[in-house]
Design a protein around this motif. Sequence first.
Motif, PDB file in Angstrom:
ATOM      1  N   UNK A 157     -55.033   5.894 -21.224  1.00  0.00           N
ATOM      2  CA  UNK A 157     -54.795   7.110 -20.457  1.00  0.00           C
ATOM      3  C   UNK A 157     -55.060   6.854 -18.970  1.00  0.00           C
ATOM      4  N   UNK A 158     -54.184   7.421 -18.150  1.00  0.00           N
ATOM      5  CA  UNK A 158     -54.340   7.372 -16.690  1.00  0.00           C
ATOM      6  C   UNK A 158     -54.383   8.792 -16.148  1.00  0.00           C
ATOM      7  N   UNK A 183     -64.625   8.666 -27.019  1.00  0.00           N
ATOM      8  CA  UNK A 183     -64.099   7.526 -27.767  1.00  0.00           C
ATOM      9  C   UNK A 183     -63.662   6.337 -26.929  1.00  0.00           C
ATOM     10  N   UNK A 184     -63.601   6.480 -25.628  1.00  0.00           N
ATOM     11  CA  UNK A 184     -63.061   5.407 -24.802  1.00  0.00           C
ATOM     12  C   UNK A 184     -64.016   5.007 -23.690  1.00  0.00           C
ATOM     13  N   UNK A 185     -63.904   3.732 -23.290  1.00  0.00           N
ATOM     14  CA  UNK A 185     -64.560   3.298 -22.068  1.00  0.00           C
ATOM     15  C   UNK A 185     -63.756   3.836 -20.896  1.00  0.00           C
ATOM     16  N   UNK A 186     -64.464   4.171 -19.841  1.00  0.00           N
ATOM     17  CA  UNK A 186     -63.775   4.777 -18.708  1.00  0.00           C
ATOM     18  C   UNK A 186     -64.131   4.080 -17.407  1.00  0.00           C
ATOM     19  N   UNK A 187     -63.243   4.222 -16.460  1.00  0.00           N
ATOM     20  CA  UNK A 187     -63.498   3.599 -15.177  1.00  0.00           C
ATOM     21  C   UNK A 187     -62.516   4.055 -14.124  1.00  0.00           C
ATOM     22  N   UNK A 198     -58.940   5.494 -19.004  1.00  0.00           N
ATOM     23  CA  UNK A 198     -59.702   5.404 -20.250  1.00  0.00           C
ATOM     24  C   UNK A 198     -59.039   4.368 -21.142  1.00  0.00           C
ATOM     25  N   UNK A 199     -59.859   3.469 -21.689  1.00  0.00           N
ATOM     26  CA  UNK A 199     -59.279   2.416 -22.494  1.00  0.00           C
ATOM     27  C   UNK A 199     -60.262   1.828 -23.475  1.00  0.00           C
ATOM     28  N   UNK A 236     -49.551  17.393 -22.114  1.00  0.00           N
ATOM     29  CA  UNK A 236     -50.951  17.758 -21.931  1.00  0.00           C
ATOM     30  C   UNK A 236     -51.631  16.715 -21.060  1.00  0.00           C
ATOM     31  N   UNK A 237     -52.245  17.159 -19.985  1.00  0.00           N
ATOM     32  CA  UNK A 237     -52.926  16.254 -19.065  1.00  0.00           C
ATOM     33  C   UNK A 237     -54.307  15.975 -19.603  1.00  0.00           C
ATOM     34  N   UNK A 238     -54.613  14.693 -19.777  1.00  0.00           N
ATOM     35  CA  UNK A 238     -55.871  14.317 -20.392  1.00  0.00           C
ATOM     36  C   UNK A 238     -56.964  13.991 -19.386  1.00  0.00           C
TER      37      UNK A 238
END
Length: 123
Positions: A112-113, A31-35, A98-99, A1-3
């Motif tokens: 996640x990448x 739920x995650x910080x993203x960048x 996302x981390x 599944x592609x996130x």
Amino acid sequence: QVELVESGGGSVQSGGSLRLSCAASGSIFSNYRMGWFRQAPGKEREGVSCINRSTGSTYYADSVKGRFTISRDSATNTLYLQMNGLKPEDTAMYFCAAGGGCSGSRVRGVYYWGQGTQVTVSS
């Protein structure tokens, strides 16, 4: 599944603009910080920008400050990177991530990448 799914890359001339998008699943977005990271051929992956989900604080690499803007849309679970004043040195594959947090412009502890989207800037 592609996130995480990026889009919006392409080829532009120096001085042009692009907007990258990263569509995320709702659970990741909440739920995650993203960048955003980028990686040019033969170079290390560089943290371009990070956004703190809780505070809304944004962080940028010195190389893109004043030209790039990171933002997020909670209604659509989408992360954006508006890139203006593009330069040839911005040419790279751009990745959404996302981390666990932001360490300056880098997402820390990436879980996640995305698959990446290519940006090419010609002079």
